[in-house]
Each structure stands twice: as structure tokens, then as C-alpha cells.
Design a protein around this motif. Structure first.
Motif, mmCIF file in Angstrom:
data_model
loop_
_atom_site.group_PDB
_atom_site.id
_atom_site.type_symbol
_atom_site.label_atom_id
_atom_site.label_comp_id
_atom_site.label_asym_id
_atom_site.label_seq_id
_atom_site.Cartn_x
_atom_site.Cartn_y
_atom_site.Cartn_z
ATOM 1 N N TRP A 233 0.849 -1.193 0.000
ATOM 2 C CA TRP A 233 0.000 0.000 0.000
ATOM 3 C C TRP A 233 0.884 1.242 0.000
ATOM 4 N N SER A 240 -0.133 2.098 -4.712
ATOM 5 C CA SER A 240 -0.148 0.704 -4.257
ATOM 6 C C SER A 240 0.176 -0.226 -5.419
ATOM 7 N N ARG A 249 0.333 -10.073 0.000
ATOM 8 C CA ARG A 249 -0.496 -9.759 1.171
ATOM 9 C C ARG A 249 -1.130 -11.007 1.794
ATOM 10 N N GLN A 253 -0.492 -12.442 5.720
ATOM 11 C CA GLN A 253 -1.601 -12.702 6.632
ATOM 12 C C GLN A 253 -1.587 -14.133 7.141
ATOM 13 N N PHE A 270 0.939 1.483 7.406
ATOM 14 C CA PHE A 270 -0.417 0.968 7.212
ATOM 15 C C PHE A 270 -0.623 -0.232 8.120
ATOM 16 N N GLU A 271 -1.785 -0.281 8.749
ATOM 17 C CA GLU A 271 -2.173 -1.440 9.561
ATOM 18 C C GLU A 271 -3.358 -2.101 8.869
ATOM 19 N N ASP A 272 -3.068 -3.205 8.224
ATOM 20 C CA ASP A 272 -4.035 -3.924 7.391
ATOM 21 C C ASP A 272 -4.430 -5.196 8.125
ATOM 22 N N THR A 296 -5.064 3.160 -1.560
ATOM 23 C CA THR A 296 -4.740 2.429 -0.342
ATOM 24 C C THR A 296 -6.006 1.871 0.297
ATOM 25 N N LYS A 297 -5.811 0.914 1.184
ATOM 26 C CA LYS A 297 -6.966 0.320 1.856
ATOM 27 C C LYS A 297 -7.599 1.337 2.794
ATOM 28 N N ALA A 300 -6.696 2.089 6.725
ATOM 29 C CA ALA A 300 -5.486 1.365 7.135
ATOM 30 C C ALA A 300 -4.315 2.281 7.468
#
Length: 429
Positions: A233, A240, A249, A253, A270-272, A296-297, A300
Motif C-alpha cells: 500500500w 499501491s 499480502r 496474513q 499501514f495497519e491492514d 490504499t486500503k 489502514a
């Protein structure tokens, strides 16, 4: 600055840095997009300022290694003719001479592959063979493993280094250049283009994806991080990266891993979900405007240094920022990530990120752990460095090199370390 000013600067810098407390954890510093302006201007003013700040923080925190996260040589990478002078003027004189004994682990960015013309990225790997160099670039992709002790507990870090240009390419106009530059892989165990219908880059990308999945699956490290040039991101000019959103990604995760990158010339966090990603691309200038914030998300973003001299940052910066870098301190239970201005000032301290733990079904996961209130974190944005250190930055940045007095700051090694490169690309044991 004359010789006397340089001696005073070194004396003050030594006095400031030698009071750093002895640490019992693992410390790392890093920056991306640092490699000068072009062959005629092999370093920039902002790069030199930021290098001094990085060196100062590295000594304060007793950094075990530094990461150089791509775009190591602007504007068009290296060619045979300029290899020696560019390493001397862009890397050795700016970083290595100021931080003797500390390894700098490098990997490639899009400019290292030529960005609009043919370069020779393999020269950067070959330079690792030079005697007494602190430059570490053993392979296009590789892993750094560290075992360390923190608060009396044995801990470990796996830093998995990627070549995101091989993974994702760099647009159609650069594909032929990258294809030619990867020919050296054919001679060391990597198949060239063939009946699979894939280009050389695409074939190398699939090998690298398979290697990455294997490394993440097999890792037992308390801290599992991945580093690459392209961000997942980012709000900056380049935005991104869909290739990494789609394929990297989910892997992060699934394995409780986090990511650090460069490419956009800014600092971002960013905290996704449970995955933290950082962009640290302000090594030679600050900063790109957030023209791609919409890529970007949603929800996030946690911090952004953006705009000319940081003028479009969130939250606002306390002074004009010339560049920036990151530091990471891995402790017994969590890692503290800080984003610094060119002079070492902490612009942003991320909430501490917990080490991975393994669940009963064998899955690894880790979540951010908050320490301190938001007011406490915002207060850290306004904490200036001491005036003496700021004076050192101004004087030392104008000097061509730093005198041998700096060598008293040589770091004491506290950890066992090793680098394991991907088998088909191994150039250094």
C-alpha cells in the motif's frame, strides 16, 4: 567546513553517541530510494543529511545491520564503466565510512534495472565480493536470519528479502531491459525463457514466489518480516502495487508476517488487519505528494510523511523534513518501529508489534500491542534532538568524509548471524 570544524563535529558526535546504553536486543536501521541523483551528482544534499541522521541513530541503538531497500543508484542503475566511482561516491563515502563494521544489506529497485535504459544489476551482486566492503547483496532474493537474546530470553528474526521488480515487472517499456539483465541467471541454475511460455522474468518470478512460500512456511522465527522495494500500500506518486496486494499480502496474513519497503519517496505506516506495512523511501529527498491515497486500503493508514519537505504529512511535521529512515528494535515480546526525520528526530513511533506465537493447530500469528496513549505517541512527534547533534548534522553533511575519530564508535556484535540466499541464485556463502 574546514578541518577544525570537522574535528569539532566528530568530537561532539562521539560524545553524544558514546553515552548510548548497552542493549540486549536486536536493532536494525533501513532506508530506501537513497542512491544519489545521477552519475554527475552521485549524492544529494538531502541524502547526505539523512545518512548522518541514520548513522547517529544506528550507533545510539547499536544497530546490528542496515537495510538499503532499492533504487541504490539513480538515475539508470550501474554500467561497467561507472561501477567503481558510483560505489565510492554514493555508498562508501556516504554510509560505510561513517559506520564501520556494520553490514549494509541491499536489494534492487526499479532504477537499479535501468528505468528506461539498459543497466547491469548483476554488478551490484558482484560488488559484495570486494574485500573489506560492508555491502551485502548476495542474491536477487535471500534471507537474513538472526538469533539474539532479549531480557534473558532467546529470540530469532527472519528477514526475507525479495526482488519485487522480478516479481511484478516495471511496465511494458522496461520489460525488454529487465529480460536482458536477467540473462546472468541462466548460467547459475535458473531456466531462461522456454516452452512454458513465460519470459525469463516471469519464470524467475514464479521461482521466487515458490521460494518465498517455502521460507514463510518453514520459518520458526519469533519475528518474521519481509522486505522489498515496491510497497503493498502507498499513497505516493507510484501508489499501491496490485501484484503484491494479490499475491504477497495473503502470504503475510497467513504466516503472521509484516512488510517494509521503499519506492514512493515518503514515510508511511499501514495497519491492514494484523499485517503492518511500512514505506521507507525518503533516503534522498522528501517527499512525494499523496496523490494516490485512494489506492490504499480504506482506514489502514496510520502515519504519512508526504509533500515537499513534509508539507502534506499526517499529522503535520514539526519542522521541514529533508529525508527519512526507519529503525526497528526487536525485544523479548515485541518490536518497536520508529520513522525518523533526516536528523534522527522520531517523527512517528508505531504501536509495538508483538512477536509471533504458534497456535495449537500450528498456525503462526501476531498482533499489534498498544503501549501508551495516542497523546503520548503524538507528543513524541514534537520531541527535538539536542542542539549539539543538529549542529553535527549540518557540519558533517557538508564534509566529504568523516575523520578516523568516528572509528571509536565501532559497534560491538551481540548476535550470531547468517545469510541464506535462494539456492539457484547463491553468489555468496
Amino acid at each position: 567546513a574546514g578541518p577544525m570544524a570537522r574535528r569539532v563535529a566528530c568530537s561532539v558526535l562521539s560524545a553524544v553517541l558514546l553515552v548510548a546504553p548497552v542493549r540486549s536486543d536486536l536493532s536494525v536501521v533501513g532506508l530506501g530510494d537513497w542512491g544519489g541523483h545521477n552519475d554527475e551528482e552521485p549524492s544529494t544534499y538531502s541524502q547526505r543529511l539523512t545518512a548522518i541522521g541514520l548513522i547517529r541513530v544506528a550507533v545510539e541503538k547499536q544497530a546490528d545491520f542496515a537495510m538499503l531497500m532499492g533504487d541504490n543508484f539513480y538515475l539508470h542503475g550501474l554500467t561497467e564503466g561507472d561501477m567503481t566511482s558510483r560505489f565510492r561516491d554514493t555508498f562508501e563515502a556516504i554510509y560505510a565510512q561513517l559506520l564501520p563494521g556494520v553490514p549494509f544489506y541491499a536489494f534492487a529497485g526499479n532504477h537499479d534495472y535501468g528505468e528506461g535504459q539498459l543497466a547491469n544489476v548483476s554488478l551490484q551482486l558482484a560488488y559484495s565480493k570486494q574485500v573489506d566492503t560492508q555491502w551485502r547483496f548476495p542474491s536477487l532474493w535471500y534471507k537474513i536470519h538472526r538469533d539474539f537474546e532479549a531480557d534473558g530470553k532467546q529470540r530469532s528474526l527472519d528477514m526475507v528479502v525479495l526482488d519485487t521488480i522480478v516479481l511484478c515487472g516495471n511496465g511494458e517499456t522496461n520489460e525488454d531491459y529487465i529480460e536482458q539483465e536477467l540473462r546472468f541467471l541462466d548460467g547459475i541454475g535458473m531456466q531462461g525463457p522456454g516452452s512454458s511460455g513465460l519470459s525469463r522474468r516471469q519464470a524467475a518470478a514464479e521461482v521466487q514466489w515458490a521460494w518465498l512460500e517455502r521460507e514463510l512456511m518453514e520459518s520458526k522465527a519469533d519475528y518474521l518480516w519481509v522486505a522489498g522495494h515496491y510497497p503493498i500500500w502507498s499513497a505516493g506518486n507510484d501508489g499501491s502495487q496490485p501484484c503484491l496486494i494479490e499475491r504477497l499480502r495473503p502470504l503475510l496474513q497467513a504466516h503472521g508476517a509484516h512488510y517494509i519497503s521503499g519506492h514512493d519517496h515518503m514515510l508511511e505506516h499501514f495497519e491492514d488487519g494484523d499485517v503492518n506495512t511500512f514505506v521507507v523511501g525518503a533516503g534522498k529527498e522528501c517527499c512525494y505528494p499523496p496523490v494516490n491515497l485512494g489506492s490504499t486500503k480504506k482506514g489502514a493508514i496510520r502515519y504519512m510523511l508526504a509533500g515537499n519537505l513534509g508539507s502534506l504529512s499526517m499529522p503535520p511535521v514539526p519542522f521541514p523534513v529533508q529525508g527519512g529512515f526507519a529503525s526497528m528494535i526487536f525485544g523479548a515480546e515485541s518490536v518497536a518501529v520508529e520513522l525518523h526525520a533526516h536528523d534522527g528526530t522520531v517523527l512517528y513511533a508505531a504501536p509495538r508489534i508483538a512477536r509471533r506465537v504458534q497456535s495449537s493447530d500450528g498456525m503462526w500469528f501476531g498482533k499489534a500491542v498498544a503501549t501508551g496513549s495516542d497523546d503520548t505517541m503524538l507528543a513524541s512527534l514534537l520531541t527535538p534532538r539536542v542542539a549539539a547533534a543538529a549542529a553535527v548534522v549540518a557540519v558533517a553533511a557538508s564534509a566529504a568524509s568523516v575523520t578516523s575519530a568516528i572509528f571509536v564508535l565501532r559497534r560491538m556484535s551481540r548476535c550470531d548471524w547468517q545469510v541464506r540466499a535462494s539456492a539457484p541464485l547463491l553468489l555468496e556463502q
